[in-house]
Structures are given as structure tokens and as C-alpha cells.
Design a protein around this motif. Structure first.
Motif, short mmCIF file in Angstrom:
data_model
loop_
_atom_site.label_atom_id
_atom_site.label_comp_id
_atom_site.label_asym_id
_atom_site.label_seq_id
_atom_site.Cartn_x
_atom_site.Cartn_y
_atom_site.Cartn_z
N LEU A 167 0.86 -1.19 0.00
CA LEU A 167 0.00 0.00 0.00
C LEU A 167 0.89 1.23 0.00
CD1 LEU A 167 -1.52 0.43 3.60
CD2 LEU A 167 0.41 -1.04 3.09
N ASP A 168 0.30 2.37 -0.38
CA ASP A 168 1.11 3.58 -0.36
C ASP A 168 1.03 4.23 1.02
OD1 ASP A 168 -1.30 5.09 -0.27
OD2 ASP A 168 -1.33 5.33 -2.45
N THR A 169 1.88 5.21 1.22
CA THR A 169 1.99 5.84 2.54
C THR A 169 0.69 6.52 2.94
OG1 THR A 169 4.35 6.17 2.20
CG2 THR A 169 3.32 7.47 3.93
N ALA A 170 0.00 7.14 1.99
CA ALA A 170 -1.26 7.81 2.30
C ALA A 170 -2.30 6.81 2.79
CB ALA A 170 -1.77 8.56 1.07
N ALA A 171 -2.41 5.66 2.12
CA ALA A 171 -3.37 4.63 2.54
C ALA A 171 -2.99 4.09 3.91
CB ALA A 171 -3.43 3.50 1.52
N CYS A 172 -1.69 3.92 4.16
CA CYS A 172 -1.24 3.42 5.46
C CYS A 172 -1.62 4.39 6.57
CB CYS A 172 0.27 3.20 5.43
SG CYS A 172 0.90 2.29 6.85
N ALA A 173 -1.46 5.69 6.33
CA ALA A 173 -1.85 6.69 7.32
C ALA A 173 -3.35 6.63 7.60
CB ALA A 173 -1.45 8.08 6.85
N GLU A 174 -4.16 6.39 6.56
CA GLU A 174 -5.61 6.30 6.75
C GLU A 174 -5.97 5.05 7.55
OE1 GLU A 174 -8.36 7.21 3.63
OE2 GLU A 174 -6.81 8.25 2.47
N VAL A 175 -5.25 3.96 7.32
CA VAL A 175 -5.49 2.74 8.11
C VAL A 175 -5.16 2.98 9.57
CG1 VAL A 175 -4.68 0.38 8.50
CG2 VAL A 175 -5.17 1.14 6.18
N ILE A 176 -4.04 3.64 9.82
CA ILE A 176 -3.63 3.93 11.19
C ILE A 176 -4.64 4.84 11.88
CG2 ILE A 176 -1.87 5.16 12.55
CD1 ILE A 176 0.17 4.04 10.49
N TYR A 177 -5.17 5.81 11.13
CA TYR A 177 -6.14 6.76 11.67
C TYR A 177 -7.54 6.16 11.76
CZ TYR A 177 -8.38 11.37 12.27
OH TYR A 177 -9.10 12.44 12.74
N ASP A 178 -7.70 4.93 11.28
CA ASP A 178 -8.99 4.23 11.26
C ASP A 178 -10.01 4.90 10.37
OD1 ASP A 178 -8.22 2.10 12.89
OD2 ASP A 178 -8.65 3.22 14.72
N ARG A 179 -9.54 5.63 9.36
CA ARG A 179 -10.44 6.14 8.34
C ARG A 179 -10.64 5.11 7.24
NH1 ARG A 179 -7.73 12.06 7.67
NH2 ARG A 179 -5.90 10.71 7.60
N LEU A 180 -9.75 4.11 7.20
CA LEU A 180 -9.82 3.03 6.23
C LEU A 180 -9.41 1.75 6.92
CD1 LEU A 180 -9.99 2.19 3.12
CD2 LEU A 180 -7.50 2.50 3.11
N SER A 181 -10.29 0.76 6.93
CA SER A 181 -9.90 -0.53 7.51
C SER A 181 -9.12 -1.31 6.47
CB SER A 181 -11.14 -1.33 7.94
OG SER A 181 -11.84 -1.81 6.81
#
Length: 231
Positions: free
Chosen positions: A187-201
Motif C-alpha cells: 500500500l502507499d503511505t497515504a493509505a497506510c496513514a488512513e489505516v492507522i487513523y482508522d479512516r480506512l480498515s
């Protein structure tokens, strides 16, 4: 060595902060969770810390039983620092702190340094939850290689984490590819940040193609049983 400073409060929170409350200490723990590191490697991955500050914090950590300094066997003949069992026990503390700080992450600032392995600690509980109970017929997922545009690292989940979807202090991570990963996450860094922020599971990321997963050599991961908490 400077004398140990204390809040002089008969409180377990205060006692913990006596050891890890100083600036940079927990970030040094974050780096050493990846394994033994040379002083120069630590300094390179802690941009902004002065050499005197880093040396002082490492001495404090040795004094407080959080880390040890040892010489590598020849031909390396270099010194490295590594966490003690008490130091490694801070992993669940760091994952909780990472969850608490995730809403402050936002978009990277122009002055922000980025290292791929800095995502390991906050990503670890989400990986544990996602892979718990999945593909039981192929065996548990314990070693997950994570490939970001910033670099690659791998996470190791212990038996309890792999089965129950939670992080223990026996879990860990290391930089670079895994020798034989059970699963690979791309995954890219932006998607990883969203996963960490729980905006994207992770499950949503796989479903939309923003996260690519192979487990035990096969693409995608089947949905977990209804009773399993997903990441």
C-alpha cells in the motif's frame, strides 16, 4: 552520569514517567523494538536529536534497565544497543500511544521526516486483528511483510497475537523484507496513514484495491468469520 530525576510521587504513572517521560526516550524505544542498533543507525533514524542528547538518553535507559549495550562478535567488533525484557514490555504502551496520537497525524508537513518502519508500531494491532482467524486451513499469519513507497519492513506476531488479534510484548518488527513471510501487504503511505487513523480498515482497503494482500502465496484474504474482529 546525571542523577536520576524523579517526580517524587508515590504513583505508578509518575514512576513510569521517571524512566520514560524525558524527550526522545520513547522514540529510542520505538527504534530498538526493531532489534539491536548501532549508535550511528539510531542517530540517523532520529532526525533532530543531538549526539549529546542521544548518548545521555541511552545511558539513562541502561541505568533504568530498559536497554543494554553490548559488543558484536568479530569481525564486526562494534557496539550495539538493544532493549531488555522490561524495555520490550513498552510495545503495548507505544501502540496505545500511537492510537491516541493518530488523529494528530493528518497530512505530512513540509518539515516532517518519514521512515517506513515508523508505521510498524501503529500498524501492528491492525495487522493482528485483520489476520486473526483468517485462512486457518493454511496456518496462522505470523510474519507480515509491509511494502510502502517509503520502504519495506516486516512485523512478527506471536502465537497469541495471531490467534486473538491483539499485540503483546512478544510481537516485534524489523526493517527490510522478511526471509519467508506468511503474508505480504502492499500500500502507499497515504493509505497506510488512513489505516492507522482508522479512516480506512484493511478489509476496506483490500476490497477497494488500495491495499494488496497475499497470504501463504495466494492473493487477497478471505473474509474472517463473523465472530472475528476485523482490522
Amino acid at each position: 552520569m546525571m542523577p536520576r530525576r524523579s517526580y517524587d510521587q508515590y504513583c505508578s504513572v509518575a514512576r513510569a514517567l521517571d524512566s520514560v517521560g524525558d524527550r526522545w526516550t520513547l522514540l529510542i524505544v520505538r527504534e530498538l523494538l526493531a532489534g539491536a542498533r548501532r549508535y550511528t543507525d539510531l542517530h540517523a533514524d532520529l532526525p533532530g536529536v543531538s549526539t549529546d542528547m542521544l548518548a545521555g538518553r541511552l545511558k539513562d535507559m541502561e541505568r533504568d534497565g530498559l536497554a543494554v549495550r553490548r559488543r558484536l562478535d568479530p569481525p564486526a567488533a562494534a557496539f550495539v544497543y538493544e532493549l531488555t525484557d522490561r524495555g520490550r514490555a513498552l510495545l503495548p504502551v507505544l501502540t496505545a500511544l500511537a492510537d491516541w496520537g493518530a488523529p494528530e497525524l493528518g497530512a505530512p508537513r513540509p518539515t516532517d521526516a518519514v521512515r517506513a518502519h515508523w508505521f510498524a508500531v501503529p500498524l501492528m494491532p491492525r495487522l493482528a486483528r485483520y489476520f486473526a482467524g483468517r485462512r486457518a486451513e493454511d496456518g496462522p499469519v505470523r510474519v507480515v511483510e509491509v511494502r510502502l513507497d517509503e520502504g519495506t519492513f516486516h512485523v512478527t506476531l506471536d502465537e497469541q497475537a495471531a490467534a486473538q488479534g491483539r499485540v503483546t510484548d512478544a510481537c516485534g518488527y524489523a526493517e527490510g523484507p522478511a526471509p519467508a513471510p506468511d503474508a505480504v501487504l502492499e500500500l502507499d503511505t497515504a493509505a497506510c496513514a488512513e489505516v492507522i487513523y482508522d479512516r480506512l480498515s484493511l478489509a476496506e482497503g483490500v476490497g477497494t484495491g488500495r491495499v494488496r494482500v497475499t497470504a501463504h502465496g495466494e492473493p487477497a484474504v478471505t473474509a474472517a468469520p463473523a465472530s472475528t474482529v476485523t482490522g
